[in-house]
Design an enzyme around this catalytic site. Structure first.
Site, PDB file in Angstrom:
ATOM      1  N   CYS A  44       3.511   8.449   0.929  1.00  0.00           N
ATOM      2  CA  CYS A  44       4.173   7.533   1.856  1.00  0.00           C
ATOM      3  C   CYS A  44       4.319   6.194   1.141  1.00  0.00           C
ATOM      4  O   CYS A  44       3.316   5.545   0.843  1.00  0.00           O
ATOM      5  CB  CYS A  44       3.321   7.412   3.117  1.00  0.00           C
ATOM      6  N   CYS A  58      -0.448   6.289  10.207  1.00  0.00           N
ATOM      7  CA  CYS A  58       0.839   5.739  10.634  1.00  0.00           C
ATOM      8  C   CYS A  58       0.654   4.430  11.408  1.00  0.00           C
ATOM      9  O   CYS A  58      -0.100   4.368  12.368  1.00  0.00           O
ATOM     10  CB  CYS A  58       1.533   6.767  11.513  1.00  0.00           C
ATOM     11  N   CYS A  66       2.717  -1.940  15.550  1.00  0.00           N
ATOM     12  CA  CYS A  66       2.590  -1.739  14.105  1.00  0.00           C
ATOM     13  C   CYS A  66       1.787  -2.854  13.446  1.00  0.00           C
ATOM     14  O   CYS A  66       2.052  -4.036  13.663  1.00  0.00           O
ATOM     15  CB  CYS A  66       3.973  -1.649  13.473  1.00  0.00           C
ATOM     16  N   CYS A 107       6.921  -6.934   7.011  1.00  0.00           N
ATOM     17  CA  CYS A 107       8.073  -6.381   7.727  1.00  0.00           C
ATOM     18  C   CYS A 107       8.594  -7.433   8.696  1.00  0.00           C
ATOM     19  O   CYS A 107       7.825  -8.219   9.236  1.00  0.00           O
ATOM     20  CB  CYS A 107       7.646  -5.130   8.490  1.00  0.00           C
ATOM     21  N   SER A 118      12.773   5.950  14.043  1.00  0.00           N
ATOM     22  CA  SER A 118      11.665   5.592  14.932  1.00  0.00           C
ATOM     23  C   SER A 118      12.239   5.347  16.323  1.00  0.00           C
ATOM     24  O   SER A 118      12.925   4.355  16.542  1.00  0.00           O
ATOM     25  CB  SER A 118      10.983   4.316  14.436  1.00  0.00           C
ATOM     26  N   GLU A 178       0.838  -1.190   0.000  1.00  0.00           N
ATOM     27  CA  GLU A 178       0.000   0.000   0.000  1.00  0.00           C
ATOM     28  C   GLU A 178       0.884   1.255   0.000  1.00  0.00           C
ATOM     29  O   GLU A 178       1.984   1.252   0.553  1.00  0.00           O
ATOM     30  CB  GLU A 178      -0.901   0.010   1.239  1.00  0.00           C
ATOM     31  N   CYS A 188       7.565  -4.736  15.523  1.00  0.00           N
ATOM     32  CA  CYS A 188       7.285  -3.719  16.541  1.00  0.00           C
ATOM     33  C   CYS A 188       5.883  -3.958  17.109  1.00  0.00           C
ATOM     34  O   CYS A 188       4.944  -4.271  16.365  1.00  0.00           O
ATOM     35  CB  CYS A 188       7.392  -2.316  15.948  1.00  0.00           C
ATOM     36  N   HIS A 245      10.509   6.310  19.823  1.00  0.00           N
ATOM     37  CA  HIS A 245       9.366   5.897  20.658  1.00  0.00           C
ATOM     38  C   HIS A 245       9.614   5.796  22.156  1.00  0.00           C
ATOM     39  O   HIS A 245       8.654   5.769  22.923  1.00  0.00           O
ATOM     40  CB  HIS A 245       8.729   4.609  20.123  1.00  0.00           C
TER      41      HIS A 245
END
Lengths: 346, 221
Positions: A105, A330, A119, A112, A211, A92, A116, A213
């Protein structure tokens, strides 16, 4: 068998192809011009190439564009495009129009590997790396291509886990023979894969987004397994010691989790560990995913966190949530339901 | 023992590179560094190549470094790596990382070659109060089972998705976990395997009231 795509080849790769065909060296630049600077979709339309060159190219290659198969539009104008990326694999891309800019984006992998906790993409596991052609196809094959002002590599996948193809795509996007974009309009995000990040810093001029966090190692280990391999402290040391010049920007992405990473203790530690790094922090509201134990911080807490960080001298902004209703925001991109289940070894 | 940049690669001579199951190997070379169990090294066949990370499977006191790997036919590294013999060279980094399952009691959960860091921990003397759950496709996928079988006995759970065998749960390790009515919530869970396994296992554990604070994961990539 499908022919190999020309779209996504760098000038160096095109030079090898034309040399292999015994064509004049300048043909490579001509092909690059047709691929990346003109609005054509077939090799036959490359009208300044000799007939023999077009014949040879057609015999072994295809132009290589892939149209999107589905588009969803959010109430806020964000659009999410679905592209096929091989057998039963999908990615996407999210188009995010704003008043003064339009950002795309893009995804760099199908799925992936990073796992995480927060996500959605991670929940589908990893299927494959995208090629440079599949990455820039997302830019080329949406109706808003001409309106784009910025590209962020923050879609599905960890870009620096696919460093070779991502670097090729950046070369094509920024080279004079390619799209000729300024690298200052492109941001590549990473969770901090150190060897690839070093290479990216040294060989690209694009912006870097990390990233983060949480500034605390133990907390980050729970949120992001990568911390067990590449520590944030090492990532920061590399950035601190790298000469980024005046134009290049480093930002840190920071999703706000209620009661976990949104306290004054976190503000204090962020100020400490970012000392000496010219950067900014992008705060992001957490968009809950199924089965997550995490919640988003309240708007009041986020606002105060931002004020506190700015007062500490760290430029901090809050990223607007866009496309949440179509799962384009996100951390929500996923093609899990479309992916054929993989062979499991567990 | 030498201190060096964990990301620079150094040449080592292979001592042995033995197949221990179809398509699965243990590569050994001399250790010249100290490390903590659970750490990884980056390995390449040439110093200019992009290295891949492997968990160390040997113990802190072992004189050799052991790397457990399986051949990924589509991969650039493992097919030629599997052809190395004693005396050939590899290029490896110093150890790095912090996946250290020393807490006790603890549950270790591994899939396939994800057993490597737990073998290292075990060989390094980290053995008290451990439950080890190992998932594999075939009965030959329980690498280093001789290390654990006798010592852990009923605390060594083997889950085999494609074959059945004595004392082996026939099914995926995630199925075994789902079938447990009461997983202890007061201990650490250490997970090592593919992204799919880690994410799916973590979701099940969270569903079963294990705090995410108690889940530590290492994903091989």
């Amino acid at each position: 068998m499908a022919k190999e795509a020309l779209f996504g080849k760098t000038l160096g790769e095109l030079q090898k192809i034309v040399a292999g065909f015994g064509l004049p060296a300048y043909t490579a630049r001509q092909i690059a011009g047709w691929l990346y600077q003109k609005d054509i979709t077939t090799i036959d339309e490359m009208s300044n190439l000799s007939k023999n060159a077009r014949l040879l190219l057609n015999e072994h290659y295809e132009f290589g564009l892939t149209p999107f198969t589905k588009v969803q539009t959010s109430t806020d104008g964000t659009r999410k495009y679905l592209f096929a990326a091989g057998d039963m694999k999908f990615i996407e891309a999210a188009y995010i129009p704003e008043e003064e800019r339009s950002t795309l984006c893009v995804s760099s992998q199908v799925g992936c590997k990073m796992g995480c906790l927060f996500c959605m993409t991670g929940k589908q596991g990893f299927q494959t790396n995208l090629t440079a052609g599949q990455i820039i196809n997302q830019v080329r094959s949406i109706p808003e291509t001409a309106k784009l002002t910025n590209i962020v590599y923050m879609g599905m996948g960890e870009p620096l886990d696919n460093i070779d193809e991502v670097m090729k795509s950046l070369e094509i996007m920024t080279a004079d023979w390619g799209y000729g974009w300024s690298p200052k309009r492109i941001t590549v995000s990473t969770i901090g894969i150190i060897p690839a990040m070093r290479l990216f810093l040294a060989q690209s001029q694009c912006h870097l987004a990390v990233s983060m966090h949480t500034p605390f190692e133990e907390e980050r280990q729970r949120l992001m397994p990568i911390e067990n391999v590449y520590k944030l402290s090492e990532v920061l040391d590399i950035i601190r010691n790298f000469d980024l010049g005046r134009q290049r920007r480093v930002s840190f992405e920071y999703i706000m989790f209620k009661g976990i990473n949104d306290t004054p203790r976190h503000v204090k530690e962020l100020a400490r560990i970012l000392n000496g790094i010219r950067c900014r922090i992008n705060l992001i509201r957490f968009h809950p995913i199924p089965g997550t134990p995490l919640e988003s911080s309240t708007d009041e807490v986020i606002e105060q966190f931002m004020i506190d960080l700015n007062e500490k001298g760290i430029r901090t902004t809050l990223r607007a949530s866009r496309g949440q209703d179509i799962f384009a925001a996100c951390g929500l991109l996923s093609t899990k339901e479309l992916v054929k289940r993989q062979q499991e070894d567990y | 023992m030498e201190e060096r940049n964990p990301l620079s690669l150094k040449e080592y001579k292979v001592i042995a590179n033995d197949a221990i199951a179809p398509g699965v190997f243990v590569l050994r070379y001399r250790r010249d560094f100290t490390f903590i169990p659970g750490q990884v090294v980056a390995v390449a066949l040439h110093p200019a190549h992009q290295p891949r990370m492997y968990s160390i499977a040997s113990g802190m006191q072992d004189e050799e470094v052991w790397l457990l790997y399986n051949i990924r036919p589509e991969g650039e590294l493992t097919p030629p790596l599997s052809e190395l013999i004693a005396g050939h060279s590899i290029f490896a980094s110093a150890p790095s990382g912090s996946f250290y399952g020393k807490a006790a009691p603890a549950v270790w959960i591994a899939a396939g070659t994800g057993i490597a860091p737990f073998v290292s921990m075990w060989r390094s003397g980290i053995r008290r109060d451990k439950l080890l759950i190992h998932g594999g496709r075939f009965l030959h996928s329980f690498y280093f089972e001789d290390t654990f079988k006798g010592a852990l006995r009923e605390n060594y759970i083997r889950c085999c998705s494609n074959e059945s065998g004595d004392g082996v749960f026939h099914g995926r390790l995630t199925t075994w976990l789902q079938q447990q009515p009461n997983l202890p919530t007061d201990r650490k869970y250490y997970l090592c395997g593919s992204a799919e396994m880690v994410v799916e296992t973590r979701d099940i554990l969270i569903e079963k009231q294990i705090s995410y604070d108690n889940i530590v994961a290492e994903i091989y990539f």
